[in-house]
Design an enzyme around this catalytic site. Structure first.
Site, PDB file in Angstrom:
ATOM      1  N   HIS A 383       0.701  -1.276   0.386  1.00 38.99           N
ATOM      2  CA  HIS A 383      -0.262   0.101  -0.145  1.00 38.99           C
ATOM      3  C   HIS A 383       0.889   1.608   0.043  1.00 38.99           C
ATOM      4  O   HIS A 383       1.025   2.130  -0.861  1.00 38.99           O
ATOM      5  CB  HIS A 383      -0.747  -0.179   1.212  1.00 38.99           C
ATOM      6  N   GLU A 384       2.051   1.267   0.723  1.00 38.14           N
ATOM      7  CA  GLU A 384       2.482   3.145   1.229  1.00 38.14           C
ATOM      8  C   GLU A 384       3.180   3.030  -0.202  1.00 38.14           C
ATOM      9  O   GLU A 384       4.259   3.392  -0.555  1.00 38.14           O
ATOM     10  CB  GLU A 384       3.720   2.284   2.389  1.00 38.14           C
ATOM     11  N   HIS A 387       1.824   4.898  -2.528  1.00 35.16           N
ATOM     12  CA  HIS A 387       1.313   6.038  -2.354  1.00 35.16           C
ATOM     13  C   HIS A 387       3.112   6.235  -2.999  1.00 35.16           C
ATOM     14  O   HIS A 387       3.129   7.513  -3.404  1.00 35.16           O
ATOM     15  CB  HIS A 387       1.573   6.345  -1.226  1.00 35.16           C
ATOM     16  N   HIS A 390       3.965   6.385  -6.835  1.00 31.79           N
ATOM     17  CA  HIS A 390       2.797   8.071  -7.461  1.00 31.79           C
ATOM     18  C   HIS A 390       3.681   9.032  -7.082  1.00 31.79           C
ATOM     19  O   HIS A 390       3.564   9.905  -8.233  1.00 31.79           O
ATOM     20  CB  HIS A 390       1.809   8.125  -6.371  1.00 31.79           C
TER      21      HIS A 390
END
Length: 594
Positions: A383-384, A387, A390
């Site tokens: 998940h991290e 980010h 991105h």
């Protein structure tokens, strides 16, 4: 211990090689502040002064972000370190000064006639870099008031924050809950934290006792909670009206330029598929072996906790394998990140808890983890990293003014990674209990992030509409609305206990109106995109990477269209619910043959 090993700590030296270099930039921010302050009163004089102001402000904001991020992340390494506490305090003070000193820029631009602003843009090619920023200001202009009126609203901000502040104090500081007996018969306190743990208990008696203890306390304060929530809703309606928005909902969606139909479609699509939720509750009732399914049974484990130890180096390999469909460049960059100090891996005394991804523009992103050797931590890492990647692509491809993406798109990048990890695990895990555990985990994620958040979103819409129609939001009315929604969403197999009618009283998100729907759009967009990436391969990956590179250079819905998903249509939400149906069927089949 590995936690103290340099290879498992992030490398903040990539931001500043020493604290002395940080001090130099701190002083440089103070100098740039004066430079920007010198532009006051001149912003709209000419195309040249407009460009000079925007460029000076950009230099200031970029450097201030770097100074603040470094100080904050140094403190996160060890919150007991007095030197870095002081550094963080100084950085926060400097940021406040920057905010105050640059507050004149937007009002001065907005004070210009639109025709003048557009002629400046034609005259000065350098203003092209600020196109989206200026377009956004023009879009906002009808909702911006006179300078005197804006000052009044600014001065009332503390009053506007009062309902949320009162809620937090009452909910987190003044509320106390009775003790209950745990699984071993030992008397233990019910707190906000322990309540979650009790709801996952395999002992039904513990779940029921905790449920009644918690909601009994809310019942004693229900009129106060109703007054604070009602005040918050009235504040939303007041500010929407003052800023000439049609409704509180329109006002809340305006920042992301999202039409209210997106919100309505979301509710409508989930409502038309509630039969799936009802079927899931029937399966839950069957697997728990209970005559009646109660609201305190919603989180009870359906699959016995699988012992699944995954050390960090193994987790890194697992994440790399799972994200291979995103292409060579993505995986190579991510691998470089794992190997070169992007991630602070293990828990340490004084280290900030939880997980996040952050980092200043112009430097690579960072990830704070508190890794435990379990599946939950592997998903958090994926998940991290979503980010972080991105940010990596966005910072690399976009100028500073367009580099920061909105929450609406942020959760898509992180959830795509989780979805790809889940697909990889479901395809490779052969152990039946582990597979069942994964399917249940995925079902719960969709239920919690899509269906439950849409129920919250519908509640928010109803209560704002009622208040806009002049109805008083009493505890009785709020509970009646909430009860009806629970009956609709959970279906005939669920006994909707009277205690759950008061759940509205404990949801902090209701004080940040019309926010929770973004969780639902995020998981829907991510599910849709991850399926396309797996099915289509290269063309879908190319579109997705372009989306990551776009940062905040356009409105969220336009950026997502670039990735290949149209969130104005019901299709992505329907696709996620279709996935829920397939997973549910697989779980029904697996448990039938147990």
């Amino acid at each position: 211990m590995a936690g103290n090993d340099k290879g498992y700590k992030w490398k903040l030296e990539d931001i500043y090689a020493s604290d002395d270099l940080w001090e130099k930039d701190f002083k440089q921010v103070e100098r740039l502040l004066q430079e920007v302050a010198g532009c006051r009163g001149k912003v709209g004089q000419s195309a040249q002064t407009l460009l000079e102001t925007l460029a000076a402000n950009e230099r200031l904001q970029m450097l201030n972000e770097k100074v603040y991020t470094y100080a904050s992340m140094r403190q996160d390494e060890d919150n007991t370190d007095a030197a870095y506490q002081a550094l963080k305090d100084r950085a926060a003070g400097l940021s406040a000064k920057v905010h105050a000193a640059t507050a004149f820029i937007v009002p001065e631009i907005l004070a210009m006639p639109v025709e003048t602003l557009q002629s400046y843009r034609r005259q000065e090619p350098g203003l092209a870099a600020y196109s989206f920023f200026l377009d956004e200001l023009i879009r906002e202009k009808p909702h911006v008031l006179s300078e005197a009126e804006e000052q009044i609203i600014a001065r009332s901000s503390e009053i506007n924050q009062a309902p949320g502040k009162i809620f937090r104090m009452l909910n987190n500081a003044d509320m106390t809950f009775p003790n209950i007996k745990d699984e071993q018969g030992k008397e233990v306190a019910v707190t906000h934290g322990s309540y979650q743990k009790f709801m996952f208990s395999s002992s039904r008696r513990v779940r029921e006792d905790a449920f009644k203890a918690l909601y009994g306390s809310y019942d004693s304060h229900k009129n106060t909670f109703a007054a604070t929530l009602s005040s918050s809703v009235k504040k939303d309606i007041f500010l929407a009206g003052v800023r000439k928005h049609e409704s509180a909902l329109s006002a809340a969606l305006f920042a992301d330029n999202v039409p209210p139909e997106v919100y309505d479609n979301l509710i409508e699509t989930v409502r038309s598929n509630l039969g799936l939720m009802h079927r899931y509750m029937a399966l839950r009732k069957k697997l728990l072996g209970v005559d009646e399914l109660h609201m305190y049974d919603v989180y009870a484990p359906l699959v016995k906790d699988v012992h699944w130890e995954i050390p960090y180096p193994e987790a890194v390999e697992l994440v790399k394998e799972a994200l291979a469909p995103l292409g060579e460049d993505y995986v190579n960059t991510m691998t470089e990140g794992f190997n070169s100090g992007w991630v602070d891996v293990y828990e340490r005394k004084g280290k900030t808890s939880g997980a996040y991804s952050w980092g200043p523009y112009g430097v690579h992103p960072y990830i704070l983890m508190n890794y435990q050797d379990n599946l939950h931590s592997v998903f958090t890492l994926a998940h991290e990293m979503g980010h972080a990647m991105h940010s990596y692509y966005s910072y690399k491809e976009q100028p500073y003014v367009n580099a920061h993406y909105s929450i609406f798109t942020a959760e898509v990048a992180s959830t795509v990674n989780e979805a790809l990890l889940m697909k990889h695990l479901l395809n490779t895990v052969t152990d039946k209990e582990k597979k069942l555990y994964l399917i249940n985990h995925y079902l719960e994620q969709i239920r919690g992030t899509l269906i439950r958040q849409v129920m919250f979103a519908e509640f928010e819409k109803i209560i704002h509409q009622k208040a806009e129609d002049g109805e008083a939001l009493t505890a009785e009315l709020l509970s009646e609305i909430y009860h009806r929604l629970n009956v609709d969403y959970y279906g005939p197999e669920m006994v909707v206990d009277k205690e759950i009618d008061l759940e509205w009283a404990r949801i902090p998100h209701f004080y940040n109106a019309f926010y929770v729907y973004k969780y639902a759009t995020g998981i829907s967009a991510a599910t849709f995109l991850s399926q396309k990436i797996v099915e289509e391969g290269e063309p879908a990956v190319k579109r997705y990477i372009e989306f990551l590179k776009s940062g905040g250079s356009d409105y969220p819905l336009n950026l997502l269209k670039k990735a290949g998903v149209d969130m104005t249509s019901a299709q992505p939400v329907q696709d996620t619910l279709d996935l829920f149906a397939r997973l549910l069927e697989e779980m029904e089949n697996l448990t039938d043959n147990r």
